[in-house]
Design a protein around this motif. Structure first.
Motif: not given
Length: 303
Positions: A61-78
């Protein structure tokens, strides 16, 4: 016991975090399952209990945090234009390639099911089945369903929601309390909310860029960039067996997911009595059992 591996892969100008749960005793021929979380921007935490599918069925089973949230990179200024379904389809493609998964299944919950449908209509080579869980086929159907459910709330709750939405004061404690009434009826009927859900909600609220940009301030006041999203007219392109599930009291009302059932060629449906939007948290064993039966029926990779 299952073996858990966590890692990151490069994506865009940052990284995507993933978690792999491998069964102690793999079942021959059991294909990996990729789990897509909702939100958008809610991270994987509230779906953590689906990792139990690994040991219960002998599949990875594979989970991931989608880009922009959780433990993945965040880009609040994008810019808002960054956050599109195509971005997350590309991320899925990159993850499957990075992990060299080969043939696999996809399960998406809420926004994850919408994303799963976006993936499936593109007919990727190694996708063998799709489970769409608690998801609408268009945001207009979702908004219409939410309006019907809001009309069933107590009058004072409806009044508080409408007043603060009109005034733009959606951070007001009275408004937040009113949204909680809706959530406890139609999002997760376990009170208090399970810790996994609280964890996802907390990380989203601490940095809500993706959720607020694509969706809006909450589950039923949808004013974000996804407001006009629909996949209804593309569903004929879904070429893999598909399972559609929902809860009896789901904010994804039957009208919101009916197009999946009507327009996908090879489809089955299941409604969990007494459950709502987070059926997997309210009835975890029953949910995993229904999913496991469906996956096992479609592990055969023969053409």
């Amino acid at each position: 016991m299952s073996r858990i591996t966590e890692g990151t892969m490069p994506f865009q100008d940052g990284h995507t975090w993933y978690r792999i749960t491998e069964p102690d005793r793999p079942t021959p021929g059991a294909l990996p399952l990729v789990v897509l979380h909702g939100g958008p921007g809610m991270a994987h935490d509230y779906l953590r209990n689906l990792a139990a599918i690994a040991d219960e069925t002998g599949r990875t089973v594979v989970h991931h945090d989608q880009f922009g949230c959780g433990r993945s990179s965040h880009r609040p200024d994008a810019p808002a234009s960054t956050w599109t379904p195509q971005l997350f389809v590309d991320e899925y493609d990159a993850l499957v390639a990075h992990l060299d998964l080969g043939d696999h299944h996809v399960l998406g919950q809420s926004w994850g099911g919408m994303l799963g449908a976006e993936i499936a209509v593109r007919q990727p080579e190694h996708l063998r089945s799709l489970a769409i869980c608690n998801s609408p086929a268009s945001m207009q159907l979702w908004v219409d369903g939410a309006a019907e459910l809001r009309a069933q709330l107590p009058a004072d709750v409806q009044d508080a929601l409408t007043r603060h939405e009109t005034a733009g004061s959606v951070e007001d404690p009275e408004y937040l309390a009113a949204t909680r009434v809706f959530y406890e009826r139609h999002v997760c009927r376990v009170v208090p909310m399970p810790s996994d859900f609280v964890d996802s909600e907390a990380q989203m609220e601490s940095e809500p860029t993706v959720y607020h940009t694509m969706n809006g301030p909450n589950e039923f006041h949808v004013i974000g960039t996804m407001r006009d999203w629909t996949i209804v007219d593309r569903l004929d392109a879904v070429a893999v067996p598909t399972l559609v599930v929902a809860g009896e009291h789901d904010e994804a009302t039957p009208a919101t997911w009916q197009p999946f059932v009507e327009r996908i060629a090879d489809v089955q449906q299941h409604v969990f009595p007494g459950a709502s939007h987070c059926s997997h948290l309210e009835q975890p064993e029953a949910f995993r059992r229904v999913v496991a039966t469906f996956l096992a029926a479609h592990d055969d990779t023969a053409d």
